[in-house]
Design a protein around this motif. Sequence first.
Motif, short mmCIF file in Angstrom:
data_model
loop_
_atom_site.label_atom_id
_atom_site.label_comp_id
_atom_site.label_asym_id
_atom_site.label_seq_id
_atom_site.Cartn_x
_atom_site.Cartn_y
_atom_site.Cartn_z
N PRO A 12 0.82 -1.21 0.00
CA PRO A 12 0.00 0.00 0.00
C PRO A 12 0.86 1.26 0.00
CG PRO A 12 0.05 -0.96 2.19
CD PRO A 12 0.77 -1.92 1.29
N LYS A 13 0.41 2.28 -0.76
CA LYS A 13 1.13 3.55 -0.81
C LYS A 13 0.41 4.64 -0.02
CE LYS A 13 3.10 2.41 -5.22
NZ LYS A 13 2.26 1.15 -5.21
N SER A 14 -0.79 4.34 0.42
CA SER A 14 -1.53 5.35 1.19
C SER A 14 -2.47 4.64 2.16
CB SER A 14 -2.35 6.24 0.25
OG SER A 14 -3.40 5.47 -0.30
N ALA A 15 -3.00 5.43 3.08
CA ALA A 15 -3.94 4.89 4.05
C ALA A 15 -5.19 4.40 3.36
CB ALA A 15 -4.28 5.97 5.08
N GLU A 16 -5.57 5.09 2.25
CA GLU A 16 -6.78 4.67 1.53
C GLU A 16 -6.59 3.29 0.90
OE1 GLU A 16 -6.59 8.87 0.11
OE2 GLU A 16 -5.98 8.07 2.06
N GLU A 17 -5.44 3.11 0.29
CA GLU A 17 -5.16 1.81 -0.34
C GLU A 17 -5.23 0.69 0.69
OE1 GLU A 17 -2.00 3.15 -3.69
OE2 GLU A 17 -1.71 1.13 -2.88
N LEU A 18 -4.67 0.97 1.84
CA LEU A 18 -4.66 -0.04 2.90
C LEU A 18 -6.09 -0.33 3.36
CD1 LEU A 18 -2.90 -1.80 4.79
CD2 LEU A 18 -2.96 0.10 6.42
N GLU A 19 -6.86 0.74 3.43
CA GLU A 19 -8.25 0.61 3.87
C GLU A 19 -9.06 -0.20 2.85
OE1 GLU A 19 -11.76 1.33 6.26
OE2 GLU A 19 -9.65 0.90 6.57
N GLN A 20 -8.80 0.05 1.55
CA GLN A 20 -9.42 -0.74 0.49
C GLN A 20 -9.09 -2.22 0.68
OE1 GLN A 20 -11.58 0.30 -1.70
NE2 GLN A 20 -11.37 2.41 -0.97
N PHE A 21 -7.85 -2.44 0.99
CA PHE A 21 -7.37 -3.81 1.19
C PHE A 21 -8.11 -4.47 2.36
CE2 PHE A 21 -4.56 -6.63 3.60
CZ PHE A 21 -4.12 -7.52 2.64
N ARG A 22 -8.24 -3.71 3.45
CA ARG A 22 -8.89 -4.25 4.64
C ARG A 22 -10.35 -4.62 4.32
NH1 ARG A 22 -12.26 -3.20 8.48
NH2 ARG A 22 -12.79 -1.16 7.62
N ILE A 23 -11.02 -3.68 3.60
CA ILE A 23 -12.43 -3.92 3.29
C ILE A 23 -12.58 -5.15 2.39
CG2 ILE A 23 -14.45 -2.99 2.06
CD1 ILE A 23 -13.45 -0.17 3.09
N LYS A 24 -11.66 -5.22 1.41
CA LYS A 24 -11.76 -6.31 0.43
C LYS A 24 -11.57 -7.69 1.07
CE LYS A 24 -9.81 -7.84 -3.98
NZ LYS A 24 -8.81 -7.56 -5.03
N PHE A 25 -10.54 -7.79 1.92
CA PHE A 25 -10.23 -9.10 2.48
C PHE A 25 -10.78 -9.34 3.89
CE2 PHE A 25 -6.94 -8.56 -0.75
CZ PHE A 25 -7.08 -9.76 -1.45
N ASP A 70 0.70 0.86 10.64
CA ASP A 70 1.40 1.92 11.36
C ASP A 70 2.08 2.93 10.44
OD1 ASP A 70 2.37 -0.05 14.26
OD2 ASP A 70 0.54 1.07 13.78
N ASN A 71 2.22 2.56 9.18
CA ASN A 71 2.88 3.47 8.23
C ASN A 71 2.03 4.66 7.87
OD1 ASN A 71 4.81 1.56 8.23
ND2 ASN A 71 4.32 0.71 6.22
N PHE A 72 0.73 4.52 8.02
CA PHE A 72 -0.18 5.56 7.50
C PHE A 72 -1.06 6.18 8.57
CE2 PHE A 72 1.14 4.64 3.40
CZ PHE A 72 1.16 3.25 3.22
#
Length: 345
Positions: A12-25, A70-72
């Motif tokens: 992930p490059k941003s908090a949004e990308e990570l959040e997308q990931f969390r929602i998806k999986f 923790d990165n974002f």
Amino acid sequence: NQYTSEIEAFEPKSAEELEQFRIKFLGTKGIIKDLFDEFKAVSPEQKRVLGKVLNQFKQLAEAKFNDNKDNFTGAAQDAAASEDLTLPGEGFEIGGRHPLNLVRKEIVEIFKRLGFVLAEGPEIEDDWHNFSALNFPEEHPARDMQDTFFVEASSNPETEKGKKSEFALRTHTSSVQVRLMEHGKPPFRALMPGRVYRNEAISARAHCFFHQVEGLYVDENVSFADLKQTLYYFVQELYGEGTKLRFRPSYFPFTEPSAEMDISCTICKGAGCQMCKYSGWVEILGCGMIDPNVLDNVNIDSKKYTGFAFGMGIERITNLKYQIKDLRLFSENDVRFLKQFQTET
Ligand code: PHE
């Protein structure tokens, strides 16, 4: 399967990308939830194999998420994370009562026990209530006893140009006596605290505003002895049993006879100090029997009724109680000063 490699490759490059990931999986409607739902339907043999795979898959996704979260989290959350939660909290600053209010309250409580009720009046006062009704003759030097702040003539359209304004900041709380008596019928037994103004240079001993408590008692057969006993009780209650008092003859236009009352110095106990100017006595109030002219001015029958009045400065009373030597401390709002009076209530 395809998801495993997707998870492994995910960076992930941003908090949004990570959040997308969390929602998806990992979300409540995510892939892993779906797989576990499907898993319920398979046979027991398959469950043994698939269960292991599924759990590994879930752990993989969770680990990925946790490693990256923790990165974002942003500066604010970073700070929160590094805060030492075992440190004691900072706590709230609790305000305290102003010393003048504490003492005013104490004065009021004492007189309440004698049946006095509270009354108030305006701080911008007209000539009648502050002076004329109180028997200050027109253009009489007695008006100069108290250096008055007059309210600008322009703010009072009825005042002719060049003439002194009819309005002023009240110079004493005696004006409230007049307001009370002209709107009521005797008997009166009232205490009137309030702020008053005088045109004086500000110093340790004088200020352009200060606070007074006025007392008024009007009924049939009120005598000077009643006045003395009332004030005697007050002084014993406020400064303690055994505090001595004395009355000296004085002059006020609105009382006859008039007196000033001294108490034995509460600071040096008679040994001599600056407060009592090495005399052992400090003046705390002015008082007297209400001049019949004042009663006539407010349409009270001066043949039938008599009364007494007194007026004291709260600052002076407070100084004596707490040994404060500079009046200016009361209005500078220095918390180091005010905090010394902090009380529970
Ligand atoms: N008003 C007077 C003053 O300010 C005090 C006073 C009040 C004297 C009541 C007599 C009676 O100095």
